[in-house]
Enzyme design. Structure first.
Site, PDB file in Angstrom:
ATOM      1  N   ASP A   7       7.076   4.985  39.664  1.00 13.68           N
ATOM      2  CA  ASP A   7       7.775   4.200  40.670  1.00 13.68           C
ATOM      3  C   ASP A   7       7.418   4.736  42.050  1.00 13.68           C
ATOM      4  O   ASP A   7       7.077   5.917  42.202  1.00 13.68           O
ATOM      5  CB  ASP A   7       9.289   4.263  40.459  1.00 13.68           C
ATOM      6  CG  ASP A   7      10.032   3.312  41.393  1.00 13.68           C
ATOM      7  OD1 ASP A   7       9.809   2.102  41.292  1.00 13.68           O
ATOM      8  OD2 ASP A   7      10.818   3.798  42.217  1.00 13.68           O
ATOM      9  N   GLU A   9       8.449   4.429  46.481  1.00 13.99           N
ATOM     10  CA  GLU A   9       9.226   3.911  47.608  1.00 13.99           C
ATOM     11  C   GLU A   9       8.265   3.810  48.790  1.00 13.99           C
ATOM     12  O   GLU A   9       7.323   4.611  48.903  1.00 13.99           O
ATOM     13  CB  GLU A   9      10.406   4.817  47.948  1.00 13.99           C
ATOM     14  CG  GLU A   9      11.412   4.997  46.820  1.00 13.99           C
ATOM     15  CD  GLU A   9      12.095   3.714  46.383  1.00 13.99           C
ATOM     16  OE1 GLU A   9      12.123   2.746  47.186  1.00 13.99           O
ATOM     17  OE2 GLU A   9      12.581   3.660  45.240  1.00 13.99           O
ATOM     18  N   ASP A  52      15.094  -2.504  56.736  1.00 13.33           N
ATOM     19  CA  ASP A  52      15.467  -3.020  55.409  1.00 13.33           C
ATOM     20  C   ASP A  52      15.086  -2.034  54.313  1.00 13.33           C
ATOM     21  O   ASP A  52      15.844  -1.833  53.356  1.00 13.33           O
ATOM     22  CB  ASP A  52      14.795  -4.371  55.158  1.00 13.33           C
ATOM     23  CG  ASP A  52      15.381  -5.479  56.022  1.00 13.33           C
ATOM     24  OD1 ASP A  52      16.477  -5.282  56.574  1.00 13.33           O
ATOM     25  OD2 ASP A  52      14.721  -6.537  56.157  1.00 13.33           O
ATOM     26  N   HIS A  57      16.288   2.857  50.290  1.00  7.59           N
ATOM     27  CA  HIS A  57      16.050   4.207  49.758  1.00  7.59           C
ATOM     28  C   HIS A  57      16.636   5.335  50.603  1.00  7.59           C
ATOM     29  O   HIS A  57      16.760   6.465  50.120  1.00  7.59           O
ATOM     30  CB  HIS A  57      14.548   4.452  49.551  1.00  7.59           C
ATOM     31  CG  HIS A  57      13.688   4.127  50.738  1.00  7.59           C
ATOM     32  ND1 HIS A  57      13.808   4.759  51.953  1.00  7.59           N
ATOM     33  CD2 HIS A  57      12.675   3.219  50.879  1.00  7.59           C
ATOM     34  CE1 HIS A  57      12.903   4.280  52.794  1.00  7.59           C
ATOM     35  NE2 HIS A  57      12.209   3.327  52.179  1.00  7.59           N
ATOM     36  N   HIS A 152      17.888   3.804  45.939  1.00  3.11           N
ATOM     37  CA  HIS A 152      16.644   3.863  45.181  1.00  3.11           C
ATOM     38  C   HIS A 152      15.967   5.208  45.442  1.00  3.11           C
ATOM     39  O   HIS A 152      15.912   5.685  46.573  1.00  3.11           O
ATOM     40  CB  HIS A 152      15.698   2.732  45.609  1.00  3.11           C
ATOM     41  CG  HIS A 152      16.128   1.387  45.131  1.00  3.11           C
ATOM     42  ND1 HIS A 152      15.285   0.532  44.454  1.00  3.11           N
ATOM     43  CD2 HIS A 152      17.313   0.744  45.219  1.00  3.11           C
ATOM     44  CE1 HIS A 152      15.940  -0.586  44.156  1.00  3.11           C
ATOM     45  NE2 HIS A 152      17.161  -0.478  44.619  1.00  3.11           N
ATOM     46  N   ASP A 157      14.423   6.571  39.562  1.00  4.12           N
ATOM     47  CA  ASP A 157      14.138   5.246  39.005  1.00  4.12           C
ATOM     48  C   ASP A 157      13.125   5.324  37.875  1.00  4.12           C
ATOM     49  O   ASP A 157      13.229   4.579  36.888  1.00  4.12           O
ATOM     50  CB  ASP A 157      13.628   4.309  40.103  1.00  4.12           C
ATOM     51  CG  ASP A 157      14.748   3.867  41.053  1.00  4.12           C
ATOM     52  OD1 ASP A 157      15.898   4.313  40.860  1.00  4.12           O
ATOM     53  OD2 ASP A 157      14.465   3.100  41.976  1.00  4.12           O
TER      54      ASP A 157
END
Length: 238
Positions: A7, A9, A52, A57, A152, A157
């Protein structure tokens, strides 16, 4: 089989617009078991983070100021991923960012480096058409504890997705049972027995069972408004 649950970010939504990866989390599975051989990186993107994305995160540019850049960790990450099968939720998003980062370093796309890619979002949509299939929704549906996920985070995750993937693919374990031998009783070991060496009887459904099965399929087909996987499969082969 070696699999990597991955995963990321990012600073925003578009690598084409210059958004960068700021966190990577990887969890290694070997034969569907966690090994603990994981990877986790925070990365300095050398650019601002969209508001956003920050709300998703919570990773600030100030926090990342002293972190390595992608180029610094790329050789280790390449070596770690090479030859593995990747498991990613919404794979085009993460692969798009990874491909853009590696392209800056003259490296080819990730799919050329790995054994294959499994997209758990595609799997979930096929298993539960019309349902919410985000990671939190899958955790709730499959009984995976996500109570620690307030924001997140790539490693968290990836850890949750590893549990979700194992739950989603329970039927894929090999048909192997373990029984104790006399020596194993004393030594604490087990000896695996592969049932593929046995000739197992085939029990076919009777008319009543077939009719009940057809009724269940019809109910599922009606609930999903004709979007069930088997209907698409039939359409492709008719």
């Amino acid at each position: 089989m070696r699999q990597i649950v991955l995963d990321t970010e990012t600073t925003g939504l578009s690598p084409q617009d210059g958004d960068r990866i700021i966190e990577i989390g990887c969890v290694e599975l070997v034969n569907r078991q966690r090994t603990g051989n994981n990877r986790h990186y925070y990365l300095n993107p050398d650019r601002e983070i969209h508001e956003d994305a920050l709300r998703v995160h919570g990773i600030t540019r100030e926090f990342l100021a002293d972190k390595p850049r992608f180029a610094d960790i790329a050789p280790e990450l390449l070596d770690y991923l090479r030859g593995a099968e990747l498991i990613i939720h919404n794979a085009p998003f993460d692969l798009g960012f990874l491909d853009a980062e590696f392209a800056r370093l003259g490296q080819g796309p990730v799919r050329q480096l790995v054994r294959g890619v499994i997209d758990t979002l595609v799997m979930a949509k096929e298993m539960w058409p019309g349902k919410r299939n985000g990671l939190d929704a899958l955790c709730d549906r499959l009984g995976v504890d996500n109570s620690g996920r307030q924001l997140h985070g790539a490693l968290l995750d990836a850890q949750l997705l590893a549990d979700v993937y194992i739950c989603m693919t329970r039927g894929q374990e090999s048909l192997v049972i373990e029984v104790r031998t006399d020596s194993a009783t004393h030594e604490g070991d087990v000896e695996p027995i592969d049932l593929s060496t046995f000739e197992l009887p085939v029990l076919r459904a009777n008319e009543s069972e077939l009719a009940e099965h057809a009724a269940v399929l019809a109910a599922l087909d009606n609930e999903s408004q004709g979007r069930t996987v088997w209907r698409r499969h039939q359409a492709l082969h008719n």
